[in-house]
Design a protein around this motif. Structure first.
Motif, PDB file in Angstrom:
ATOM      1  N   VAL A 265       0.779  -1.167   0.264  1.00 40.02           N
ATOM      2  CA  VAL A 265       0.073   0.099  -0.043  1.00 40.02           C
ATOM      3  C   VAL A 265       0.861   1.170  -0.008  1.00 40.02           C
ATOM      4  O   VAL A 265       1.804   1.303   0.798  1.00 40.02           O
ATOM      5  CB  VAL A 265      -0.804   0.000   1.255  1.00 40.02           C
ATOM      6  N   VAL A 266       0.618   2.133  -0.783  1.00 40.16           N
ATOM      7  CA  VAL A 266       1.234   3.366  -1.075  1.00 40.16           C
ATOM      8  C   VAL A 266       0.362   4.469  -0.384  1.00 40.16           C
ATOM      9  O   VAL A 266      -0.825   4.609  -0.914  1.00 40.16           O
ATOM     10  CB  VAL A 266       1.879   3.797  -2.392  1.00 40.16           C
ATOM     11  N   ARG A 267       0.849   5.154   0.410  1.00 43.81           N
ATOM     12  CA  ARG A 267       0.248   6.394   0.881  1.00 43.81           C
ATOM     13  C   ARG A 267       1.007   7.896   1.046  1.00 43.81           C
ATOM     14  O   ARG A 267       2.277   7.583   1.365  1.00 43.81           O
ATOM     15  CB  ARG A 267      -0.519   6.288   2.314  1.00 43.81           C
ATOM     16  N   ASN A 268       0.330   8.849   0.602  1.00 45.37           N
ATOM     17  CA  ASN A 268       1.059  10.164   0.807  1.00 45.37           C
ATOM     18  C   ASN A 268       0.888  10.515   2.178  1.00 45.37           C
ATOM     19  O   ASN A 268      -0.030  10.605   2.883  1.00 45.37           O
ATOM     20  CB  ASN A 268       0.368  11.212  -0.016  1.00 45.37           C
ATOM     21  N   VAL A 269       2.042  10.873   3.112  1.00 50.19           N
ATOM     22  CA  VAL A 269       2.006  11.226   4.164  1.00 50.19           C
ATOM     23  C   VAL A 269       2.388  12.902   4.240  1.00 50.19           C
ATOM     24  O   VAL A 269       3.754  13.307   4.247  1.00 50.19           O
ATOM     25  CB  VAL A 269       2.843  10.507   5.245  1.00 50.19           C
TER      26      VAL A 269
ATOM     27  N   HIS B 175       6.041  15.166   4.161  1.00 50.82           N
ATOM     28  CA  HIS B 175       6.354  15.327   2.682  1.00 50.82           C
ATOM     29  C   HIS B 175       7.177  13.868   2.059  1.00 50.82           C
ATOM     30  O   HIS B 175       8.111  14.103   1.559  1.00 50.82           O
ATOM     31  CB  HIS B 175       7.561  16.354   2.605  1.00 50.82           C
ATOM     32  N   ARG B 176       6.332  12.967   2.190  1.00 55.06           N
ATOM     33  CA  ARG B 176       6.762  11.737   1.600  1.00 55.06           C
ATOM     34  C   ARG B 176       5.736  10.877   1.286  1.00 55.06           C
ATOM     35  O   ARG B 176       4.476  10.974   1.945  1.00 55.06           O
ATOM     36  CB  ARG B 176       7.878  11.199   2.398  1.00 55.06           C
ATOM     37  N   TYR B 177       5.991   9.908   0.162  1.00 52.83           N
ATOM     38  CA  TYR B 177       5.091   8.840   0.168  1.00 52.83           C
ATOM     39  C   TYR B 177       5.631   7.418   0.626  1.00 52.83           C
ATOM     40  O   TYR B 177       6.923   7.501   0.512  1.00 52.83           O
ATOM     41  CB  TYR B 177       5.017   8.529  -1.450  1.00 52.83           C
ATOM     42  N   GLU B 178       4.762   7.040   1.462  1.00 54.94           N
ATOM     43  CA  GLU B 178       5.553   5.567   1.910  1.00 54.94           C
ATOM     44  C   GLU B 178       4.828   4.587   1.510  1.00 54.94           C
ATOM     45  O   GLU B 178       3.537   4.687   0.830  1.00 54.94           O
ATOM     46  CB  GLU B 178       4.889   5.490   3.559  1.00 54.94           C
TER      47      GLU B 178
ATOM     48  N   THR C 237       9.562   7.556  -0.318  1.00 57.71           N
ATOM     49  CA  THR C 237      10.265   8.774  -1.508  1.00 57.71           C
ATOM     50  C   THR C 237       9.881  10.201  -0.970  1.00 57.71           C
ATOM     51  O   THR C 237       8.639  10.351  -0.749  1.00 57.71           O
ATOM     52  CB  THR C 237       9.595   8.387  -2.954  1.00 57.71           C
ATOM     53  N   ALA C 238      10.872  10.919  -0.790  1.00 56.90           N
ATOM     54  CA  ALA C 238      10.872  12.052   0.000  1.00 56.90           C
ATOM     55  C   ALA C 238      10.661  13.174  -0.890  1.00 56.90           C
ATOM     56  O   ALA C 238      11.113  13.469  -2.166  1.00 56.90           O
ATOM     57  CB  ALA C 238      11.735  12.362   0.681  1.00 56.90           C
TER      58      ALA C 238
END
Length: 112
Positions: free
Chosen positions: A8-12, A16-19, A30-31
């Motif tokens: 699962v990819v989520r924007n945090v 300032h990053r996708y986890e 990815t920051a």
């Protein structure tokens, strides 16, 4: 044999990053920083325990798709994101070049 859950990819946004999560465990990120309608990606990292599974590609694919949906441009300062973009021309229309001005702005934004 049970099948592993899909990552699962989520924007945090606050960080300032996708986890990317594998079975609710953070496997990498990815920051980015946002600047004038651009999302500037500067670092991508996958935990060694999750290496070799193609997770970086899944992470960056979904992050860039999210950027496209928001109407922003991508600036690939991160070497992995830049390499990914060379193989995925579907993002060419939303990719801006890395310029000395962007690099200077990023250094200031990250307070390096």
């Amino acid at each position: 044999m049970t099948q592993a859950a899909e990552p699962v990819v989520r924007n945090v946004d606050a960080r300032h990053r996708y986890e990317i999560l594998v079975e609710d465990v953070s496997a990498g990120f990815t920051a980015y920083r946002d600047h004038d309608g651009q999302r500037v990606f500067f670092h991508t990292e996958i935990d060694d325990a999750f290496a070799g599974r193609g997770l970086a590609s899944v992470l960056v694919q979904q992050a860039l798709s999210d950027v496209r949906a928001t109407g922003r441009q991508i600036v690939p300062v991160c070497p992995y994101v830049a390499k990914f973009l060379k193989k995925h021309e579907e993002f060419a229309g939303i990719t801006d070049p890395v310029t000395p001005e962007i690099l200077q702005w990023l250094d200031t934004a990250l307070a390096r």
